[in-house]
Structures are given as structure tokens and as C-alpha cells.
Design a protein around this motif. Structure first.
Motif, short mmCIF file in Angstrom:
data_model
loop_
_atom_site.label_atom_id
_atom_site.label_comp_id
_atom_site.label_asym_id
_atom_site.label_seq_id
_atom_site.Cartn_x
_atom_site.Cartn_y
_atom_site.Cartn_z
N LEU A 35 -13.76 -22.83 -6.74
CA LEU A 35 -12.89 -22.18 -6.58
C LEU A 35 -12.39 -21.77 -4.96
O LEU A 35 -10.74 -22.22 -4.71
CB LEU A 35 -13.07 -20.94 -7.12
N GLY A 36 -13.19 -21.31 -4.16
CA GLY A 36 -12.49 -21.15 -2.77
C GLY A 36 -12.09 -22.08 -2.03
O GLY A 36 -11.39 -22.76 -1.15
N LEU A 37 -13.23 -23.07 -2.67
CA LEU A 37 -12.26 -24.66 -2.27
C LEU A 37 -10.83 -25.34 -2.19
O LEU A 37 -10.13 -26.20 -2.03
CB LEU A 37 -13.21 -26.05 -1.75
N ALA A 38 -10.53 -25.09 -3.65
CA ALA A 38 -9.42 -25.80 -4.24
C ALA A 38 -7.73 -24.70 -4.24
O ALA A 38 -7.31 -24.98 -3.87
CB ALA A 38 -9.62 -25.81 -5.80
N LEU A 39 -8.79 -23.32 -3.89
CA LEU A 39 -7.36 -22.20 -3.38
C LEU A 39 -7.15 -22.51 -1.76
O LEU A 39 -6.07 -22.89 -1.10
CB LEU A 39 -7.58 -20.90 -3.02
N ILE A 40 -8.35 -23.23 -1.01
CA ILE A 40 -8.04 -23.07 0.54
C ILE A 40 -7.69 -24.51 0.96
O ILE A 40 -6.33 -24.85 1.30
CB ILE A 40 -9.52 -23.41 1.15
#
Length: 415
Positions: free
Chosen positions: A25-30
């Protein structure tokens, strides 16, 4: 592994599924956020250049339109033409000046609307300087066009970009959650299978459990290695159980006849006395071989062993499944009859045991020898109430039968 487990110190730790899900999720948001910001900035700078070029085109259009009016000093027409063009374009303020700097006509866009302040800020950033173009007639400058840009279009584009980026972030978050959940099914479910089997084996010692195959190659190899380890543990557990059973059997049974020994017999007698109902009885028979020493001395120890195994087998054949016969040592045997309904039943069994020895015993050298038995009988509760007391009374009765009555059976004396 979708729950939180606690370690020995009591602190909760996130599961692998939570860690991987947060990372995805963090990678997608970044990624989406960075791409959205970058594209928005590129678009803003491009739009800034476009707005500046467009303002120049508007100024040039106004210059061509009001050229003749400026030459003849027709101020009403100058204002009408300027307002007609400026009001339809992204212009905040417009002026027509003569060569001496006098204002021939001017126009301001009405300062209304909830976003007017933001529009001014955006316009100041995108178009910090007004556009000034000369008005020429036959190659001579007759006036100037002065225009200040409006930031309404830029603000609307910026707001749409922010809303689009938020929508992309929400959509990417949902997609990341769905995709990560699907990805984690193959990873976490396989690890969860291994963990569940490991916990069951540790808790219940169920070494027969096996981990199912995993869809991922590395986890499949891990499952196979874990199952191989369980195979070894199961084999080792079975070996240990077999060894323990063998040791227990040797510790509680006679190696020659295979019958239980004195310790086993006394333990069984104690349990039988503890479980017996008040209206029930049990009997202990103390059995000793007659002239066994003569057989050993005359025919050898092998013959004596044959006689003992024959006695053990014949006694066992006269008993019920619930009864117990044990070798106490030498040629001494003990029988536990539980439960018994009457003294006559016990005496009948004693007679059967004595009668079974009337047939000769075949020795290893094919010779035959006939032996007999002396039996002492003690009943609970008539003769004793404890295991030691019953064995003692039966032993005394056997001694009386052997030495005073020349064999047979004798009943213990009631106290």
C-alpha cells in the motif's frame, strides 16, 4: 496469519500479512502520489507558458481591433471593442493608452466569486508581469495595449488536478489492497499452513500431520522440507515409543514365560482393590511347583525352563480374560481372580489348575516328566484387606498345602 500474536514478553507483533500489505500500500501511494505531483507540476508550467502566449495573442487581437479608433480618438468604440474581447478571455484588467501614457479606455473584471482571492494568487504566480504591446498605424506607434491575466482557468485546472490525484490515490489504494490480498493468499496461507501444523505437532504431538503443497515454488520446497522433517520426527517418535514399550514390558514381565512379574502383579492387585465394589470379592492364588528342584537337578536348567513355560501356559488357559497370572520368581506363580461371585467358583478354578498338570510335560530332549502344583487361596475381604496381606495369607496357605497336605490347594484361615 491475519491475527496478531504475542511474544513471550506480552508485546504484540504485526503479522507477515500486515507487513506486506502495508508495504504494498505504501509503495502504491508513493508511486501514484509522486507521479501525480510530477505530472501536475509539468502541466502547470506548460499551462503557465500557454497562458502567457495566450495573453499576448489577446493583446495583439485588441491592438488590431482598436487601431483605427485610437488614430481617430474614438474612445467609446475603443472601450467597446476592448471590453468585447477582454471579457471573453482570461483577462483580469485591460487598458488602452496613447503615446503620452493617457488612458483612453480601461476595464476591470468584476471581483466577485468565492475563489477570487485564490485566482489572484494563481494569476500572480503564472503571469507576474502584465503584457504590453504597441498599437501601430502605418509603421508608427499610436498607443499601447496593457493586459493583466486572470488565474481562473489555472485555478480550475489545479483543483481538477488535485481532485484527480486524490481519486487516483483512492483507486490505487483499493487496487493495491485487492492485489496485495490476492498475492498474500499464496504466501501467507502457505506459511499459515506450516505454522498451524507446527503448533498442532508441538501441542498435541500429532506427528502424522502434513503441510499441503503451496502454489509458490520456494514455499512448496519449504513445505516439502518441513514434511520431510515431520517424517523423521514421526519415525523417531515411533522408535522411541517402541523402545519405551519394550523397556516397560521387560521391566514388568518375566523374560522366560512372558508373564507379568511381582511388581506388575502387586500394582494390578492394588488397583483392583481400589476399584472393587462393596458387594464384590476377589481372590489371590499363590502357586508353587512340586519337586521342581528335582527336575532341574535331574534334567538340567533347559528342562526346568520348559517345565516353567508349560506351567505358565496351562495356568493361563484355565483363567478368564479378566484374570491375571504372574510369575513371582523361581517356580512361584500368583493368580488374581477379580471379580468372583462365590468361594466355590474360586475352588473350581483351583481344581482345574491342579488337574491340568496331570498331563506330562515334554522336555527338550523329548523325555516326559510329570509335576504337580500346590495352591494357597486368600479371599478379599474374608482373609485380608490389603495387597500384602492377601499375598501373605495365600503364601501361608500354599505352604500348608505343600508341607502338611502333600500338595493340592488350601484356603487361608479366616481372621
Amino acid at each position: 496469519m491475519i491475527w496478531l500474536r504475542k511474544n513471550r514478553s506480552g508485546h504484540s507483533r504485526p503479522t507477515l500479512g500486515r507487513v506486506l500489505q502495508r508495504a504494498n500500500l505504501g509503495l502504491a501511494l508513493i508511486a501514484v502520489g509522486t507521479a501525480g505531483i510530477f505530472l501536475t507540476l509539468v502541466a502547470l508550467f506548460a499551462l503557465r507558458a500557454y497562458a502567457n502566449h495566450n495573453l499576448h495573442l489577446i493583446a495583439r487581437s485588441i491592438s488590431y481591433t482598436v487601431e483605427a479608433a485610437v488614430v481617430f480618438g474614438d474612445r467609446p468604440y475603443i472601450r467597446e471593442a476592448m471590453v468585447l474581447i477582454a471579457s471573453k478571455e482570461e483577462v483580469s484588467e485591460a487598458k488602452i493608452l496613447d503615446n503620452r501614457g493617457n488612458v483612453l479606455a480601461s476595464w476591470h473584471r468584476p471581483k466577485d466569486g468565492p475563489l477570487h482571492g485564490l485566482e489572484q494568487i494563481v494569476a500572480h504566480w503564472a503571469l507576474p508581469e502584465p503584457v504590453v504591446l504597441p498599437i501601430t498605424h502605418e509603421g508608427k506607434q499610436v498607443g499601447k495595449v496593457w493586459l493583466s491575466g486572470n488565474g481562473g482557468s489555472l485555478l480550475r485546472f489545479l483543483l481538477r488536478g488535485i481532485l484527480g490525484m486524490i481519486a487516483c490515490l483512492v483507486l490505487s489504494t483499493l487496487c493495491a489492497l485487492v492485489l496485495s490480498r490476492r498475492m498474500l493468499l499464496g504466501i501467507v496461507s502457505s506459511l499459515d499452513d506450516i505454522a498451524n501444523v507446527a503448533h498442532a505437532v508441538r501441542r498435541d504431538r500429532t506427528f502424522g500431520l502434513r503441510v499441503p503443497s503451496a502454489p509458490i515454488a520456494e514455499l512448496h520446497e519449504l513445505s516439502n522440507d518441513f514434511n520431510g522433517l515431520l517424517d523423521e520426527l514421526e519415525a523417531w517418535q515411533a522408535h522411541l515409543k517402541q523402545e519405551n514399550d519394550s523397556l516397560t514390558h521387560r521391566a514388568t514381565h518375566d523374560s522366560l514365560t512372558g508373564l507379568p512379574n511381582r511388581a506388575f502383579f502387586e500394582g494390578r492387585l492394588s488397583r483392583a482393590l481400589g476399584d472393587i465394589e462393596p458387594t464384590e470379592k476377589l481372590a489371590v492364588l499363590f502357586i508353587d511347583g512340586d519337586r521342581f528342584k528335582e527336575v532341574n537337578d535331574s534334567y538340567g536348567h533347559a528342562a526346568g525352563d520348559a517345565v516353567l513355560t508349560t506351567i505358565a501356559g496351562r495356568i493361563r488357559a484355565q483363567l478368564r480374560e479378566s484374570d491375571l497370572v504372574a510369575r513371582l520368581g523361581g517356580d512361584e506363580f500368583a493368580v488374581l481372580l477379580a471379580p468372583v461371585h462365590s468361594t466355590e467358583d474360586v475352588l473350581q478354578i483351583a481344581d482345574n489348575i491342579i488337574d491340568c498338570m496331570t498331563q506330562p510335560v515334554i522336555l527338550p530332549n523329548d523325555e516326559e516328566v510329570t509335576t504337580s502344583l500346590s495352591i494357597g487361596i486368600a479371599l478379599y475381604p474374608e482373609h485380608a484387606l490389603t495387597p500384602q496381606g492377601l499375598l501373605h495369607e495365600a503364601d501361608d496357605a500354599m505352604y500348608q498345602a505343600k508341607h502338611r497336605y502333600n500338595g493340592g490347594w488350601r484356603l487361608a484361615i479366616q481372621k
